[in-house]
Design an enzyme around this catalytic site. Structure first.
Site, PDB file in Angstrom:
ATOM      1  N   LYS A 254       1.270   4.130  -2.912  1.00  0.00           N
ATOM      2  CA  LYS A 254       0.942   5.550  -2.720  1.00  0.00           C
ATOM      3  C   LYS A 254       2.162   6.437  -2.980  1.00  0.00           C
ATOM      4  O   LYS A 254       2.030   7.551  -3.495  1.00  0.00           O
ATOM      5  CB  LYS A 254       0.381   5.781  -1.313  1.00  0.00           C
ATOM      6  CG  LYS A 254      -0.952   5.060  -1.051  1.00  0.00           C
ATOM      7  CD  LYS A 254      -2.070   5.515  -1.981  1.00  0.00           C
ATOM      8  CE  LYS A 254      -3.423   4.910  -1.614  1.00  0.00           C
ATOM      9  NZ  LYS A 254      -4.510   5.363  -2.459  1.00  0.00           N
TER      10      LYS A 254
ATOM     11  N   TYR B 236       0.845  -1.210   0.000  1.00  0.00           N
ATOM     12  CA  TYR B 236       0.000   0.000   0.000  1.00  0.00           C
ATOM     13  C   TYR B 236       0.876   1.253   0.000  1.00  0.00           C
ATOM     14  O   TYR B 236       0.683   2.169  -0.815  1.00  0.00           O
ATOM     15  CB  TYR B 236      -0.900  -0.027   1.236  1.00  0.00           C
ATOM     16  CG  TYR B 236      -1.851   1.142   1.342  1.00  0.00           C
ATOM     17  CD1 TYR B 236      -3.032   1.164   0.615  1.00  0.00           C
ATOM     18  CD2 TYR B 236      -1.574   2.224   2.178  1.00  0.00           C
ATOM     19  CE1 TYR B 236      -3.913   2.238   0.711  1.00  0.00           C
ATOM     20  CE2 TYR B 236      -2.444   3.289   2.281  1.00  0.00           C
ATOM     21  CZ  TYR B 236      -3.619   3.294   1.548  1.00  0.00           C
ATOM     22  OH  TYR B 236      -4.485   4.358   1.645  1.00  0.00           O
TER      23      TYR B 236
HETATM   24  P1  NAD Z   1     -13.148   2.009   0.473  1.00  0.00           P
HETATM   25  O1  NAD Z   1     -12.680   0.590   0.496  1.00  0.00           O
HETATM   26  O2  NAD Z   1     -14.499   2.317   1.002  1.00  0.00           O
HETATM   27  O3  NAD Z   1     -13.049   2.601  -0.996  1.00  0.00           O
HETATM   28  C1  NAD Z   1     -12.261   2.053  -2.000  1.00  0.00           C
HETATM   29  C2  NAD Z   1     -13.114   1.964  -3.235  1.00  0.00           C
HETATM   30  O4  NAD Z   1     -12.304   1.535  -4.342  1.00  0.00           O
HETATM   31  C3  NAD Z   1     -14.249   0.923  -3.078  1.00  0.00           C
HETATM   32  O5  NAD Z   1     -15.443   1.487  -3.559  1.00  0.00           O
HETATM   33  C4  NAD Z   1     -13.778  -0.232  -3.939  1.00  0.00           C
HETATM   34  O6  NAD Z   1     -14.829  -0.984  -4.459  1.00  0.00           O
HETATM   35  C5  NAD Z   1     -13.033   0.538  -5.038  1.00  0.00           C
HETATM   36  N1  NAD Z   1     -12.142  -0.319  -5.818  1.00  0.00           N
HETATM   37  C6  NAD Z   1     -11.232  -1.220  -5.378  1.00  0.00           C
HETATM   38  N2  NAD Z   1     -10.652  -1.839  -6.417  1.00  0.00           N
HETATM   39  C7  NAD Z   1     -11.202  -1.300  -7.554  1.00  0.00           C
HETATM   40  C8  NAD Z   1     -11.026  -1.527  -8.941  1.00  0.00           C
HETATM   41  N3  NAD Z   1     -10.171  -2.456  -9.399  1.00  0.00           N
HETATM   42  N4  NAD Z   1     -11.742  -0.765  -9.807  1.00  0.00           N
HETATM   43  C9  NAD Z   1     -12.611   0.146  -9.353  1.00  0.00           C
HETATM   44  N5  NAD Z   1     -12.848   0.394  -8.061  1.00  0.00           N
HETATM   45  C10 NAD Z   1     -12.148  -0.336  -7.173  1.00  0.00           C
HETATM   46  O7  NAD Z   1     -12.029   2.845   1.268  1.00  0.00           O
HETATM   47  P2  NAD Z   1     -11.835   4.435   1.431  1.00  0.00           P
HETATM   48  O8  NAD Z   1     -11.271   4.630   2.772  1.00  0.00           O
HETATM   49  O9  NAD Z   1     -13.030   5.189   0.999  1.00  0.00           O
HETATM   50  O10 NAD Z   1     -10.642   4.686   0.392  1.00  0.00           O
HETATM   51  C11 NAD Z   1     -10.740   5.502  -0.770  1.00  0.00           C
HETATM   52  C12 NAD Z   1      -9.349   5.973  -1.170  1.00  0.00           C
HETATM   53  O11 NAD Z   1      -8.833   6.783  -0.123  1.00  0.00           O
HETATM   54  C13 NAD Z   1      -8.337   4.843  -1.374  1.00  0.00           C
HETATM   55  O12 NAD Z   1      -7.487   5.151  -2.458  1.00  0.00           O
HETATM   56  C14 NAD Z   1      -7.559   4.852  -0.070  1.00  0.00           C
HETATM   57  O13 NAD Z   1      -6.253   4.331  -0.213  1.00  0.00           O
HETATM   58  C15 NAD Z   1      -7.543   6.343   0.227  1.00  0.00           C
HETATM   59  N6  NAD Z   1      -7.275   6.681   1.637  1.00  0.00           N
HETATM   60  C16 NAD Z   1      -8.198   6.416   2.607  1.00  0.00           C
HETATM   61  C17 NAD Z   1      -7.907   6.782   3.915  1.00  0.00           C
HETATM   62  C18 NAD Z   1      -8.872   6.550   5.044  1.00  0.00           C
HETATM   63  O14 NAD Z   1      -8.490   6.784   6.196  1.00  0.00           O
HETATM   64  N7  NAD Z   1     -10.095   6.138   4.806  1.00  0.00           N
HETATM   65  C19 NAD Z   1      -6.685   7.378   4.216  1.00  0.00           C
HETATM   66  C20 NAD Z   1      -5.766   7.615   3.189  1.00  0.00           C
HETATM   67  C21 NAD Z   1      -6.089   7.268   1.899  1.00  0.00           C
END
Ligand code: NAD
Length: 252
Positions: free
Chosen positions: A160, A156
């Site tokens: 990133k 991961y």
């Molecule tokens: P989440 O798991 O709810 O969202 C991820 C989304 O990506 C889901 O809807 C999933 O179905 C989709 N996805 C995964 N593989 C895919 C593919 N091959 N094609 C299309 N869609 C796909 O998690 P989240 O926390 O909402 O994360 C969203 C983004 O934010 C991610 O990139 C994550 O790394 C980043 N992020 C989240 C946090 C946090 O604290 N929540 C912190 C830093 C970064």
């Protein structure tokens, strides 16, 4: 106020919009006046999320690891609202495992989704934006972990970090076409999926290291998202902006 945060007449595509941050981002962009296309593999979940936003939202099936699926998703987005002006590369996945235990397939799956997926979508939309001569705004969803090391998130964090540098290289190349590329790098943001984890013992340990002593809420990302997609932030490109309550500052 002279800054213009309006997204009127803009078409925005959000990947991974079937849940969490992606679903919320689509809502923020629609509130600012954009027509939004929610893309994800789970078409039914995306359609539900789009229906909640209303008539300015559409959903498309889109797997960011598959070029054919990306092209079909972009065709469907254009059929719904016209050429896409704004793209939020939000789709992502994470696994937690010690380095010595990680199967190579798991490494590849995380890199494929997070980094290669971001590249494939960026390439496909940039080609279309250049052909349409519309310019555009691309926002990559990175993470604080792209810069700050942490245990058990090797693939991961590497994905990133790769997104951060892809943001800079693509920004440099696409600027001449009036396309900006920036990244937002969140710390721990509370969503439905991680609430239990963040409210548990691990969360208690983490929060002591956050200078602001709280986890982020999705709404904490709205202002930056609008800056990076609206005319107000039009002169910014190639930036990785961290929003983490100061967590990445607390090294010792
Ligand atoms: P989440 O798991 O709810 O969202 C991820 C989304 O990506 C889901 O809807 C999933 O179905 C989709 N996805 C995964 N593989 C895919 C593919 N091959 N094609 C299309 N869609 C796909 O998690 P989240 O926390 O909402 O994360 C969203 C983004 O934010 C991610 O990139 C994550 O790394 C980043 N992020 C989240 C946090 C946090 O604290 N929540 C912190 C830093 C970064």
């Amino acid at each position: 106020m002279t800054a213009n945060f309006s997204l009127a007449k803009q078409v925005a595509l959000v990947t991974g919009a079937s849940s969490g941050l992606g679903e919320a981002f689509a809502g923020f962009l629609a509130d600012a006046g954009a027509q939004v296309v929610l893309g994800a593999r789970r078409a039914d979940r995306c359609a539900e999320a789009a229906a909640k936003i209303g008539e300015n939202a559409a959903s498309v099936m889109l797997d960011v690891t598959n070029s054919d699926s990306i092209e079909a998703g972009l065709d469907a987005a254009e059929a719904a609202f016209g050429t896409v002006d704004i793209v939020i590369n939000n789709a992502g996945t994470v696994t937690n495992r010690a380095l010595v235990d990680m199967p190579p397939e798991e490494w590849r799956q995380v890199i494929d989704t997070n980094l290669t997926g971001c590249f494939l979508v960026t390439q496909a939309v940039a080609r279309r934006m250049i052909a349409a001569e519309t310019g555009g705004r691309i926002v990559n969803v990175s993470s604080m972990l792209g810069e700050t090391p942490a245990g058990q998130v090797h693939a991961y964090s590497a994905s990133k970090a790769g997104i951060n540098q892809l943001t800079r290289t693509s920004a440099m190349e696409l600027a001449r076409h009036n396309i900006s590329v920036n990244a937002l790098a969140p710390g721990y943001i509370q969503t439905d999926l991680n609430t239990n984890f963040l409210n548990g013992p691990a969360g208690e340990r983490i929060i002591k290291r956050v200078p602001q002593r709280r986890f982020g809420q999705i709404s904490d990302l709205e202002g930056l998202l609008l800056l990076l997609t609206s005319p107000a932030g039009g002169y910014m490109t190639g930036e990785i902006v961290t929003i983490d309550g100061g967590l990445s500052l607390s090294g010792m």
